[in-house]
Write a protein that holds these residues in place. Structure first.
Motif, PDB file in Angstrom:
ATOM      1  N   SER A 119       0.821  -1.214   0.000  1.00 46.59           N
ATOM      2  CA  SER A 119       0.000   0.000   0.000  1.00 46.59           C
ATOM      3  C   SER A 119       0.856   1.266   0.000  1.00 46.59           C
ATOM      4  O   SER A 119       0.503   2.255  -0.631  1.00 46.59           O
ATOM      5  N   SER A 120       1.986   1.255   0.685  1.00 53.46           N
ATOM      6  CA  SER A 120       2.848   2.435   0.713  1.00 53.46           C
ATOM      7  C   SER A 120       3.616   2.599  -0.587  1.00 53.46           C
ATOM      8  O   SER A 120       4.000   3.704  -0.947  1.00 53.46           O
ATOM      9  N   LYS A 121       3.862   1.497  -1.297  1.00 52.93           N
ATOM     10  CA  LYS A 121       4.659   1.538  -2.527  1.00 52.93           C
ATOM     11  C   LYS A 121       3.815   1.776  -3.769  1.00 52.93           C
ATOM     12  O   LYS A 121       4.355   2.069  -4.832  1.00 52.93           O
ATOM     13  N   SER A 122       2.497   1.648  -3.674  1.00 50.86           N
ATOM     14  CA  SER A 122       1.617   1.802  -4.834  1.00 50.86           C
ATOM     15  C   SER A 122       1.076   3.222  -4.914  1.00 50.86           C
ATOM     16  O   SER A 122       0.665   3.799  -3.911  1.00 50.86           O
ATOM     17  N   CYS A 123       1.036   3.758  -6.103  1.00 44.62           N
ATOM     18  CA  CYS A 123       0.499   5.102  -6.319  1.00 44.62           C
ATOM     19  C   CYS A 123      -1.021   5.045  -6.204  1.00 44.62           C
ATOM     20  O   CYS A 123      -1.667   4.192  -6.824  1.00 44.62           O
ATOM     21  N   SER A 124      -1.600   5.955  -5.443  1.00 41.36           N
ATOM     22  CA  SER A 124      -3.050   5.956  -5.255  1.00 41.36           C
ATOM     23  C   SER A 124      -3.783   6.503  -6.480  1.00 41.36           C
ATOM     24  O   SER A 124      -4.980   6.300  -6.626  1.00 41.36           O
ATOM     25  N   ARG A 125      -3.080   7.162  -7.392  1.00 44.77           N
ATOM     26  CA  ARG A 125      -3.721   7.706  -8.589  1.00 44.77           C
ATOM     27  C   ARG A 125      -3.650   6.729  -9.761  1.00 44.77           C
ATOM     28  O   ARG A 125      -4.659   6.387 -10.356  1.00 44.77           O
ATOM     29  N   CYS A 126      -2.432   6.238 -10.093  1.00 43.84           N
ATOM     30  CA  CYS A 126      -2.282   5.412 -11.303  1.00 43.84           C
ATOM     31  C   CYS A 126      -1.995   3.936 -10.997  1.00 43.84           C
ATOM     32  O   CYS A 126      -1.856   3.138 -11.911  1.00 43.84           O
ATOM     33  N   ARG A 127      -1.887   3.571  -9.729  1.00 45.65           N
ATOM     34  CA  ARG A 127      -1.719   2.176  -9.269  1.00 45.65           C
ATOM     35  C   ARG A 127      -0.384   1.526  -9.631  1.00 45.65           C
ATOM     36  O   ARG A 127      -0.237   0.332  -9.526  1.00 45.65           O
ATOM     37  N   THR A 128       0.593   2.301 -10.092  1.00 44.97           N
ATOM     38  CA  THR A 128       1.905   1.698 -10.340  1.00 44.97           C
ATOM     39  C   THR A 128       2.631   1.556  -9.010  1.00 44.97           C
ATOM     40  O   THR A 128       2.476   2.385  -8.112  1.00 44.97           O
ATOM     41  N   ALA A 129       3.426   0.499  -8.901  1.00 41.26           N
ATOM     42  CA  ALA A 129       4.120   0.218  -7.644  1.00 41.26           C
ATOM     43  C   ALA A 129       5.612   0.460  -7.805  1.00 41.26           C
ATOM     44  O   ALA A 129       6.209   0.096  -8.820  1.00 41.26           O
ATOM     45  N   ALA A 156       9.510  -0.291  -6.808  1.00 38.21           N
ATOM     46  CA  ALA A 156      10.229  -1.493  -6.391  1.00 38.21           C
ATOM     47  C   ALA A 156      10.734  -1.345  -4.953  1.00 38.21           C
ATOM     48  O   ALA A 156      10.634  -2.273  -4.149  1.00 38.21           O
ATOM     49  N   LYS A 157      11.274  -0.177  -4.619  1.00 41.90           N
ATOM     50  CA  LYS A 157      11.806   0.048  -3.272  1.00 41.90           C
ATOM     51  C   LYS A 157      11.315   1.392  -2.757  1.00 41.90           C
ATOM     52  O   LYS A 157      11.224   2.368  -3.499  1.00 41.90           O
ATOM     53  N   LEU A 158      11.017   1.424  -1.475  1.00 44.09           N
ATOM     54  CA  LEU A 158      10.625   2.653  -0.797  1.00 44.09           C
ATOM     55  C   LEU A 158      11.114   2.539   0.638  1.00 44.09           C
ATOM     56  O   LEU A 158      10.593   1.734   1.413  1.00 44.09           O
ATOM     57  N   SER A 159      12.114   3.319   0.981  1.00 47.36           N
ATOM     58  CA  SER A 159      12.669   3.214   2.334  1.00 47.36           C
ATOM     59  C   SER A 159      11.732   3.877   3.337  1.00 47.36           C
ATOM     60  O   SER A 159      10.927   4.748   2.986  1.00 47.36           O
ATOM     61  N   LEU A 160      11.849   3.478   4.578  1.00 50.15           N
ATOM     62  CA  LEU A 160      10.995   4.016   5.635  1.00 50.15           C
ATOM     63  C   LEU A 160      11.302   5.488   5.901  1.00 50.15           C
ATOM     64  O   LEU A 160      10.457   6.229   6.383  1.00 50.15           O
ATOM     65  N   ALA A 161      12.514   5.918   5.549  1.00 51.38           N
ATOM     66  CA  ALA A 161      12.905   7.313   5.758  1.00 51.38           C
ATOM     67  C   ALA A 161      12.205   8.257   4.789  1.00 51.38           C
ATOM     68  O   ALA A 161      12.071   9.447   5.071  1.00 51.38           O
ATOM     69  N   TYR A 190       5.738  10.410  -0.810  1.00 53.57           N
ATOM     70  CA  TYR A 190       5.697   9.496  -1.949  1.00 53.57           C
ATOM     71  C   TYR A 190       5.715  10.316  -3.233  1.00 53.57           C
ATOM     72  O   TYR A 190       4.939  11.251  -3.396  1.00 53.57           O
ATOM     73  N   ARG A 191       6.624   9.957  -4.149  1.00 53.39           N
ATOM     74  CA  ARG A 191       6.721  10.605  -5.455  1.00 53.39           C
ATOM     75  C   ARG A 191       6.564   9.537  -6.535  1.00 53.39           C
ATOM     76  O   ARG A 191       7.390   8.639  -6.636  1.00 53.39           O
ATOM     77  N   ARG A 197       3.297   9.939   2.408  1.00 51.45           N
ATOM     78  CA  ARG A 197       3.369   8.480   2.272  1.00 51.45           C
ATOM     79  C   ARG A 197       2.195   7.773   2.927  1.00 51.45           C
ATOM     80  O   ARG A 197       1.592   6.866   2.371  1.00 51.45           O
ATOM     81  N   ASP A 198       1.831   8.181   4.145  1.00 50.61           N
ATOM     82  CA  ASP A 198       0.745   7.528   4.874  1.00 50.61           C
ATOM     83  C   ASP A 198      -0.614   7.816   4.238  1.00 50.61           C
ATOM     84  O   ASP A 198      -1.470   6.947   4.185  1.00 50.61           O
ATOM     85  N   LEU A 199      -0.807   9.016   3.760  1.00 47.96           N
ATOM     86  CA  LEU A 199      -2.061   9.367   3.089  1.00 47.96           C
ATOM     87  C   LEU A 199      -2.195   8.598   1.772  1.00 47.96           C
ATOM     88  O   LEU A 199      -3.283   8.138   1.425  1.00 47.96           O
ATOM     89  N   ASN A 200      -1.095   8.420   1.065  1.00 47.43           N
ATOM     90  CA  ASN A 200      -1.095   7.635  -0.160  1.00 47.43           C
ATOM     91  C   ASN A 200      -1.506   6.192   0.112  1.00 47.43           C
ATOM     92  O   ASN A 200      -2.283   5.614  -0.622  1.00 47.43           O
ATOM     93  N   ALA A 201      -0.996   5.610   1.183  1.00 38.90           N
ATOM     94  CA  ALA A 201      -1.299   4.228   1.526  1.00 38.90           C
ATOM     95  C   ALA A 201      -2.777   4.073   1.854  1.00 38.90           C
ATOM     96  O   ALA A 201      -3.412   3.108   1.507  1.00 38.90           O
TER      97      ALA A 201
END
Length: 178
Positions: free
Chosen positions: A142-152, A154-159, A163-164, A174-178
């Motif tokens: 959920s954190s790695k997937s785009c809420s607009r276009c659904r592309t995921a 590969a890596k997203l660090s916790l720092a 989300y871009r 990031r949390d709102l995107n998830a």
């Protein structure tokens, strides 16, 4: 970072009940260790009993404040939203002792939020108020997937707290995107 992030963009702040009373608990615990507690054949001193009671009251205040905050939040969410979604978190794995013991501050912070109790209350209160609760799979990105276009990604660090999306250019928390 937050206790809850709603799809409306509202963030519920983490109240950090334990940290509010941590200094008092540490002082009372040190005071208690200097007193004569119960030993074989001798009763505990009156001062030990009094300090033990004060420490217990402090622990009870933390528990009551946490419980009250969770009840108010879950009631508000169950009444106001017809559908709620929570993530299936591995709380035991997030707070495990052993090799992760060096993350004691994170463990304490996760347990202070009480995500298991939050979910438990949401389950029964959504039943009371006629709303629905969906549980997102633990492994769903959920954190790695785009809420607009659904592309995921590969890596997203916790720092990375923002989300871009590389595809559509969405920039969102990031949390709102998830």
């Amino acid at each position: 970072k937050h206790l809850a992030v709603l799809s409306t963009g509202e963030t519920v702040a983490n109240p950090k009940h334990l940290s509010r009373y941590a200094r008092r608990q540490a002082r009372l615990q040190a005071e208690l260790s200097r007193r004569h507690g119960p030993r074989k054949g001798t009763p505990p001193s009156k001062r030990w009993q009094r300090t033990k009671g004060r420490l217990a009251r402090t622990h009870r205040k933390v528990a009551n404040a946490r419980s009250d905050g969770l009840h108010q939040l879950t009631s508000r969410l169950a009444k106001a939203h017809p559908v709620g979604v929570v993530e299936d978190l591995n709380v035991a794995g997030m707070t495990a002792a052993g090799p992760r013991r060096r993350k004691v501050g994170l463990n304490r912070a996760v347990l202070d939020v009480a995500p298991g109790e939050l979910r438990r209350q949401l389950v029964y209160k959504t039943g009371w108020y006629g709303s629905a609760l969906l549980v997102a799979d633990r492994w769903y990105p959920s954190s790695k997937s785009c809420s607009r276009c659904r592309t995921a990604k590969a890596k997203l660090s916790l720092a990375e707290r923002v989300y871009r999306c590389g595809q559509c250019g969405l920039i969102i928390d990031r949390d709102l995107n998830a």
